[in-house]
Motif scaffolding. Structure first.
Motif, PDB file in Angstrom:
ATOM      1  N   ASN A   1      -5.502   0.515   1.925  1.00  0.00           N
ATOM      2  CA  ASN A   1      -5.526   1.476   0.847  1.00  0.00           C
ATOM      3  C   ASN A   1      -6.609   2.538   1.049  1.00  0.00           C
ATOM      4  O   ASN A   1      -6.495   3.663   0.586  1.00  0.00           O
TER       5      ASN A   1
ATOM      6  N   SER B   1       0.835  -1.212   0.000  1.00  0.00           N
ATOM      7  CA  SER B   1       0.000   0.000   0.000  1.00  0.00           C
ATOM      8  C   SER B   1       0.866   1.257   0.000  1.00  0.00           C
ATOM      9  O   SER B   1       0.388   2.335  -0.305  1.00  0.00           O
TER      10      SER B   1
ATOM     11  N   ARG C   1       1.460   0.416  -6.944  1.00  0.00           N
ATOM     12  CA  ARG C   1       0.920  -0.665  -6.120  1.00  0.00           C
ATOM     13  C   ARG C   1       0.002  -1.599  -6.899  1.00  0.00           C
ATOM     14  O   ARG C   1      -0.021  -2.775  -6.630  1.00  0.00           O
TER      15      ARG C   1
END
Lengths: 272, 363
Positions: free
Chosen positions: A162, A83, A88
């Motif tokens: 996230n 994250s 990502r």
């Protein structure tokens, strides 16, 4: 507009009824009847009075717990790292990639790695260590199962991490919390829903793993999955097989209840 | 949304395309065989996986014009369940000995009409008229084999595995792979105690289980068909398995050999039979006669590499195959081999429950 909504609801209800409610009802019915079709609790009585089944239940829960613990310990830092990364989505794709490959193929790949003259043994052979027995052990079973389950743990944790607002992290630093405090008091509590759904999606399938117990565990690891396979395929005692199925469903519901999100308590903690 | 729709459209297009190709290929096959796709010129066969030479199926279609629908199963129990449900109208199935007995008793098989099937004259009498189907009223032997010990001559001498009892020797600690089958593991345990493979005396079966428990320290793993791969890779020096799997292993690793222990063992038969769901009788008898032709039976045996009961085929097959004592044992050995009978639901359950308990025995 209203009609359209109703139409979608009908499809959904039909789906639920046909593929969820009816099968579970049939399973329950099978478990509550005897060979001659009479209603009876005998299957459950013989389940709970059999040392073999109880030990198998213990094994299943123990291994599922171990697999969940290992995947969690590996997944949380991994998900956290992911994250924080720049690309990502790309790194996440690499984590998910193995789930695109058939389970059986992955298991066979591990046979190649762990067998007597497999890759792992050739590697330790470089250091002059004689070949070790890696296959057909508890550890190889736990290793392979954890490997297979890991993406299902990383994914929900990653999503939860996230979604945490970056401003909150900055605020916590502004207010004088060090990195450790930020992690412990802010990030971990806020990512708990992800951890919980990760635990659910690993623990529940791990309870009834069966193919890996034979291919990798060499039937030296016996779980309830083994028993169900035998009862349905070899002895064709569907009644006893369904009984174990019902018990597994109950165990899964219990897991869901224990790990479910308690919205209220989170709010209360926030209010303190 | 637009993207999603076009993706959906693309997937549908691929499905339609694949479907069209499949239809085209089937039609082409039919045209080659001179039959029309629909209609009654079909034969539905339900057999074990990889258990017939596919070129024989093509040959049959070419000679007779019958198109063959070929489906496979992994276990007798799977096949039994599917025939019992009756959803698919199989014309020919291939049950093993005890399953012939069970299906025959439950009236799930149709008798073989001796006027239409003329092939019995090709079969070796030693493999006919067995206890599971006296007089072969319902079944024709297809392949047969035994249960025995595979050993790797790099690690084990033949003289060390000529008797079942030798398996319990402490020098084989953690060296034996067992086949994952309650019936077969109990069979050798019972035989080693001088009992019948069809024993239904609680004391005997319990004793056999206790003896298996005592073997556990020597057992490395209990495996299904993977046992072939593991023996070939030399993961273990000794394996208990069926002759069919043994011949597959030996074909891939020359250090492996197969022994039928001197106390005797099990002999099994897979058989062609007609289930009650059958519909295409003309095709069925054409096929049964076709498969019994020594030339075709020999070709099939060469492909499958199992032992054939067809004495005409044995004459045609090379001496190196039929003279092999591992897979065509002498009369003396054959006398010591016993067929499984159907134990019935109650005793099948007892054997398997004990087997599950055995698997849970710690080393």
């Amino acid at each position: 507009m209203k009609k359209g909504k109703l139409f979608f609801a009908v499809l959904y209800v039909l789906w639920l009824a046909l593929f969820v409610v009816v099968p579970i009802a049939l399973l329950l019915f099978q478990s509550l009847t005897s060979e001659s079709g009479q209603l009876t609790l005998n299957n459950f009585v013989s389940y709970f009075s059999s040392g073999t089944y109880l030990r198998m239940t213990f094994n299943s829960i123990f291994y599922a717990f171990l697999i969940t613990l290992i995947t969690l310990v590996i997944s949380y830092p991994t998900a956290y790292l992911l994250s924080q990364l720049k690309n990502r989505q790309f790194w996440l794709l690499l984590v998910i990639l193995p789930t695109w490959i058939n389970l059986l193929l992955k298991t066979y790949a591990f046979i190649g790695l762990l067998s007597r003259d497999g890759t792992a043994n050739s590697f330790i052979g470089l250091f002059g260590i004689s070949p070790q027995q890696l296959l057909f052990t508890d550890s190889s079973f736990v290793l392979v199962s954890s490997y297979i389950e890991i993406p299902f743990m990383i994914l929900p944790i990653f999503n939860a991490l996230n979604e945490i607002d970056r401003d909150l992290v900055q605020a916590s630093r502004d207010l004088g919390a060090n990195s450790w405090q930020t992690l412990w008091r802010l990030i971990i509590p806020l990512s708990m829903p992800g951890v919980k759904s990760g635990v659910q999606s690993v623990f529940i399938p791990s309870l009834s793993l069966f193919m890996i117990t034979r291919l990798i565990g060499g039937n030296r690891v016996i779980t309830l999955g083994t028993a169900i396979e035998e009862l349905f395929l070899t002895t064709q005692n569907w009644h006893m097989g369904s009984t174990i199925g019902v018990i597994l469903i109950i165990a899964m519901v219990a897991t869901m209840v224990i790990t479910r999100e308690r919205k209220k308590s989170v709010l209360r903690r926030g209010g303190k | 949304m637009k993207k999603l729709l076009s993706a959906l459209f693309a997937i549908s297009l691929v499905i339609v395309g694949l479907f069209a190709i499949q239809r085209y290929l089937v039609a082409k096959e039919n045209a080659a065989a001179g039959t029309s796709g629909s209609g009654s010129k079909v034969l539905n066969i339900y057999n074990w996986g990889d258990y017939i030479d596919p070129s024989l199926l093509t040959k049959f279609t070419k000679e007779t014009g019958y198109r063959i629908n070929y489906e496979t199963f992994d276990s007798n129990e799977d096949m039994y369940a599917k025939v019992k449900q009756g959803g698919t109208s199989y014309d020919i199935v291939v049950p093993s000995d005890y399953m012939v007995e069970k299906m025959r008793r439950e009236k799930m098989l149709l008798p073989i009409n001796r006027k239409k099937f003329k092939g019995f004259k090709y079969y070796d009498k030693r493999f006919l008229n067995k206890s599971f189907d006296p007089g072969n009223k319902y079944s024709i032997p297809y392949f047969w084999g035994t249960l025995g010990i595979v050993y790797n001559d790099k690690f084990v001498k033949r003289s060390e595995v000529e008797s079942w009892d030798q398996l319990w020797s402490s020098k084989f600690r953690d060296k034996i792979l067992l086949v994952d089958s309650a019936r077969d593991d109990f069979a050798f345990s019972l035989i080693s105690m001088g009992k019948s493979v069809n024993d239904k005396r609680p004391a005997d079966v319990q004793a056999a289980k206790a003896k298996l428990d005592a073997l556990m320290p020597n057992v490395k793993a209990i495996l299904d068909d993977e046992i072939v791969m593991y023996m070939v890779q030399e993961e273990a020096p000794i394996g208990i398995t069926w002759s069919g799997e043994a011949s597959e292993m030996i074909a891939e690793n020359k250090h492996l050999h197969y022994v039928i222990p001197k106390e005797g063992s099990n002999i099994w038969f897979d058989n062609l039979a007609i289930p009650k769901t059958a519909k295409h009788f003309k095709a069925i008898y054409k096929f049964l006669n076709f498969m019994s032709e020594p030339k075709n039976a020999a070709q099939n045996a060469e492909y499958v590499e199992y032992s054939t009961p067809n004495k005409g085929a044995i004459k045609i097959l090379p001496k190196s195959v039929t003279g092999d004592q591992q897979f065509y044992p002498s009369n003396k050995t054959l006398k010591n081999l016993h067929v499984y009978s159907d134990l019935g639901q109650k005793w099948t359950q007892i054997y398997n429950d004990l087997f599950l308990e055995f698997k849970m025995t710690s080393r």
